[in-house]
Design an enzyme around this catalytic site. Sequence first.
Site, mmCIF file in Angstrom:
data_model
loop_
_atom_site.group_PDB
_atom_site.id
_atom_site.type_symbol
_atom_site.label_atom_id
_atom_site.label_comp_id
_atom_site.label_asym_id
_atom_site.label_seq_id
_atom_site.Cartn_x
_atom_site.Cartn_y
_atom_site.Cartn_z
ATOM 1 N N GLY A 248 73.831 42.173 -8.848
ATOM 2 C CA GLY A 248 75.113 41.755 -8.286
ATOM 3 C C GLY A 248 75.847 40.738 -9.134
ATOM 4 N N ASP B 97 82.260 27.307 -5.135
ATOM 5 C CA ASP B 97 82.523 28.742 -5.228
ATOM 6 C C ASP B 97 83.744 29.077 -4.386
ATOM 7 O OD1 ASP B 97 82.311 31.682 -4.710
ATOM 8 O OD2 ASP B 97 80.431 31.459 -5.792
ATOM 9 N N HIS C 54 78.128 29.734 -23.786
ATOM 10 C CA HIS C 54 78.252 31.084 -23.245
ATOM 11 C C HIS C 54 77.081 31.958 -23.670
ATOM 12 C CE1 HIS C 54 80.261 34.667 -21.725
ATOM 13 N NE2 HIS C 54 79.749 35.272 -22.785
ATOM 14 N N HIS D 106 74.972 31.434 -14.847
ATOM 15 C CA HIS D 106 75.324 30.470 -13.806
ATOM 16 C C HIS D 106 74.275 30.486 -12.716
ATOM 17 C CE1 HIS D 106 77.222 34.277 -12.595
ATOM 18 N NE2 HIS D 106 77.212 33.850 -11.343
ATOM 19 N N CYS E 10 86.046 35.256 -21.044
ATOM 20 C CA CYS E 10 85.127 34.948 -19.953
ATOM 21 C C CYS E 10 85.780 34.001 -18.946
ATOM 22 C CB CYS E 10 83.853 34.316 -20.520
ATOM 23 S SG CYS E 10 82.738 33.654 -19.273
ATOM 24 N N ASN F 242 71.646 35.500 -10.589
ATOM 25 C CA ASN F 242 71.766 36.954 -10.655
ATOM 26 C C ASN F 242 71.771 37.373 -12.116
ATOM 27 O OD1 ASN F 242 72.048 37.284 -7.817
ATOM 28 N ND2 ASN F 242 74.187 36.663 -7.976
ATOM 29 N N THR G 136 78.561 39.344 -11.252
ATOM 30 C CA THR G 136 79.950 39.776 -11.455
ATOM 31 C C THR G 136 80.631 39.042 -12.602
ATOM 32 O OG1 THR G 136 80.734 38.233 -9.764
ATOM 33 C CG2 THR G 136 80.266 40.500 -9.054
#
Length: 112
Positions: A94, A32, A48, A101, A6, A88, A96
């Site tokens: 979306g 970001d 996680h 998060h 990850c 998300n 990714t």
Amino acid sequence: MLSNDCLFCKIIEGKIPSSKVYEDDKMLVFKDIEPKAKVHLLAIAKTHFKLLSEADEKGQELVKYMLFKIPEIAKQNGLANGYRLIINQGDDAGQTVFHLHIHILGGETLPW
């Protein structure tokens, strides 16, 4: 527990660099690398799990902690006039990176 494959777990472990703005034993917040606003931060859980639906009771408490900590972090990063939070969930949304998060966006008037 972290995952070996990850991206965000590797950032937590320090294997991949990030522009950290906050860190404690439960979460990490960094800038970001593909910002969608003047200020675009990512708050990631140090445990996680991919989706909110995968969170057990401990994971739910972690999300609650993050949501209560974000206002302080936002203010420290120039977002006193407001900000948007986005989580998300899954491909259609979306997402990714499949590690829970929260996007923190602001620093300007955001379009709807």
